[in-house]
Structure formats: C-alpha cells, structure tokens
Design a protein around this motif. Structure first.
Motif, PDB file in Angstrom:
ATOM      1  N   GLN A   1      21.082   6.085 -35.318  1.00 25.24           N
ATOM      2  CA  GLN A   1      20.898   5.338 -34.070  1.00 25.24           C
ATOM      3  C   GLN A   1      19.651   5.805 -33.322  1.00 25.24           C
ATOM      4  N   THR A   2      19.406   7.117 -33.327  1.00 26.93           N
ATOM      5  CA  THR A   2      18.232   7.653 -32.639  1.00 26.93           C
ATOM      6  C   THR A   2      16.950   7.163 -33.296  1.00 26.93           C
TER       7      THR A   2
ATOM      8  N   GLN B   1      16.331   3.568 -32.403  1.00 29.78           N
ATOM      9  CA  GLN B   1      15.845   3.439 -31.032  1.00 29.78           C
ATOM     10  C   GLN B   1      14.391   3.915 -30.906  1.00 29.78           C
TER      11      GLN B   1
ATOM     12  N   ILE C   1      11.857   1.398 -29.319  1.00 25.83           N
ATOM     13  CA  ILE C   1      11.241   1.783 -28.047  1.00 25.83           C
ATOM     14  C   ILE C   1       9.783   2.166 -28.219  1.00 25.83           C
TER      15      ILE C   1
ATOM     16  N   SER D   1      11.758  -1.739 -22.435  1.00 26.27           N
ATOM     17  CA  SER D   1      12.908  -1.074 -23.051  1.00 26.27           C
ATOM     18  C   SER D   1      14.024  -0.722 -22.076  1.00 26.27           C
TER      19      SER D   1
ATOM     20  N   MET E   1      17.870  -1.780 -22.445  1.00 26.47           N
ATOM     21  CA  MET E   1      19.011  -0.860 -22.440  1.00 26.47           C
ATOM     22  C   MET E   1      20.082  -1.335 -21.460  1.00 26.47           C
TER      23      MET E   1
ATOM     24  N   ARG F   1      19.411   6.652 -27.111  1.00 30.53           N
ATOM     25  CA  ARG F   1      18.358   5.977 -26.348  1.00 30.53           C
ATOM     26  C   ARG F   1      17.574   6.969 -25.488  1.00 30.53           C
TER      27      ARG F   1
ATOM     28  N   THR G   1      13.609   7.744 -26.156  1.00 26.70           N
ATOM     29  CA  THR G   1      12.617   7.456 -25.113  1.00 26.70           C
ATOM     30  C   THR G   1      11.875   8.711 -24.697  1.00 26.70           C
TER      31      THR G   1
ATOM     32  N   SER H   1      15.079   6.166 -19.220  1.00 21.63           N
ATOM     33  CA  SER H   1      16.138   5.852 -20.181  1.00 21.63           C
ATOM     34  C   SER H   1      17.514   6.137 -19.586  1.00 21.63           C
TER      35      SER H   1
ATOM     36  N   CYS I   1      20.432   3.243 -19.098  1.00 21.58           N
ATOM     37  CA  CYS I   1      21.792   3.393 -19.615  1.00 21.58           C
ATOM     38  C   CYS I   1      22.816   3.398 -18.482  1.00 21.58           C
TER      39      CYS I   1
END
Length: 256
Positions: free
Chosen positions: A42-43, A46, A50, A111, A115, A146, A150, A212, A216
């Motif tokens: 996932q990182t 992103q 991003i 971005s 988010m 995320r 970022t 970020s 979120c």
C-alpha cells in the motif's frame, strides 16, 4: 453579547478538540510504521500515486516559477549592476522557500484532496466499519501508508522543483535577459551552500507529514453523505494550504 462570547468559546473548544484528534491520528499512524503487518504494498502504491504521478505538474509549475522569478528580480538587480548574482538568488530562493512551498501546495491540490475524498467516501458508505468488523485497523491500513508515502515523496518532488526551476531561471536570465552564463553559474557554485538545499528538504518532509495527516483526518471525520464528502474535501485542501504557510514561517524562523 452572551451569545457572542458563547460562540467564540464554542469555536475555540472545537478547534482544540479537532487539533487534539489530529495529533492523536498522527501519533497512531507513526506508531504503526513498525507494527506488523507492514503495509509495504500500500505504501509503494501511494508513493507512486502521490509522487510519480505528480512529477509533471510539479515540473511544469516550477519551470514557470523559475522563469517568472528571474524576470522579476532582473530589473531590481539591473539598477545596481548586480545581474551576475541572479543565479545565486534564484537558486537559494528556490531551495529555501519557493520549491518546498509550491511542491507542497501542488501535492495538497492533487493528493490531499484525493485522500480526504477516498477515505471520506469509505466512511459514509460504511466501508471503514466493515474493516473494523474484520479486525483491520483503518488507521494502519489507510492512513499510515499515505502519511509515509507523502512524507518521503514531498522532498523528492522538492528536488525536482529545484532542478526544473533553476533551469527555467537560467534560460530566461541567459537567453532572454542577456546575463553572462559563466558568471551566472559561477556565483551559484561559490555562494550556494548545501545547507540551503537541506533546509528545503526538511521543510518538504514536514509539509508532507502535515498535509497527509490533514487529508486522512478530514476523511475519517466525514459525515453527511456525498455532500459531506465534498465539504470535507474542500476543508482538507483549505486547512492544508493554511497549515503549509504557517509551518513555513515557524520552520524558517527556527532554521534561519
């Protein structure tokens, strides 16, 4: 009169409460970095979304920022016969101030809004509740990748902004305004310190962490269906832009 002071007090309490919840989210997200399972996939995704996908817009805006800045300072420098110092002035201004701020603003527009919209949509459609029911921590799954991505990619985009902005400044200064190219580059080499660039990278990392987290946080706070998603997305962008400028002042005051 009483109602007026009550409104002020209510607003102040709401601000303190939201700020506290924001920092709790930040601390929880950072604590999840070393907590298994590591969200490497996932990182990485992103970081691509991003960072890599934002290279064009950051490069384009930085090119014209460097060109415009060279045009602006030329006429002031020309009055004192200091045109040869334009290279250093453009480079140090981009490195310390313009590149980190504008890169962060571009990421915010592109971005941070995404988010807030993505997580906000998941919130109002009860997908976050579904994650909780499956024993998946939504902060670990959604926020931490995320925020990490970022924080890492914003300084990288600052480097890109520095390079492209200086290219734009050099092009205008040398090819349009007639500044001596040798003196232009020589003064950059003589006067520009690595510390000037390092400060910009630090600013970029801090800005990335803040914007970020705000994106979120606004997503997790979203209520009110589709209309609420739009409202909180707009709120995320506005708050992130304001926070960038406020943080920029304090970072500048501390570092310089």
């Amino acid at each position: 009169m009483i109602a007026f002071f009550c409104a002020i007090g209510h607003g102040a309490l709401h601000f303190i409460q939201q700020t506290g919840k924001l920092f709790v989210l930040l601390l929880e997200s950072l604590s999840n970095i070393i907590k298994p399972p590591l969200r490497i996939k996932q990182t990485t995704e992103q970081m691509y979304l991003i960072g890599v996908n934002a290279t064009f817009v950051v490069a384009l805006t930085s090119l014209f920022i460097g060109m415009v800045y060279a045009l602006q300072i030329y006429y002031g420098f020309h009055k004192f016969g200091a045109e040869n110092m334009m290279g250093y002035t453009v480079a140090v201004t981009l490195g310390r101030e313009i590149s980190p701020v504008f890169a962060a603003l571009m990421i915010t527009a592109r971005s941070t809004s995404a988010m807030a919209a993505e997580i906000g949509t998941m919130k109002v459609t009860e997908q976050i509740d579904a994650l909780k029911s499956m024993a998946v921590d939504p902060i670990h799954y959604l926020a931490t990748p995320r925020i990490i991505a970022t924080t890492i990619m914003t300084p990288v985009l600052v480097i890109l902004s520095n390079i492209v902005g200086n290219i734009g400044g050099y092009f205008v200064s040398v090819n349009v305004l007639g500044v001596n190219s040798v003196d232009y580059l020589k003064n950059i080499q003589i006067y520009l310190d690595m510390q000037d660039l390092t400060y910009g990278f630090i600013k970029g990392a801090v800005f990335g962490l803040l914007i970020s987290t705000i994106g979120c946080f606004m997503g997790f706070e979203t209520t009110g269906g589709a209309k609420g998603v739009g409202r909180f997305t707009t709120k995320a962008v506005v708050v992130a832009c304001v926070v960038i400028l406020i943080a920029d002042y304090f970072l500048t005051a501390i570092m310089f």
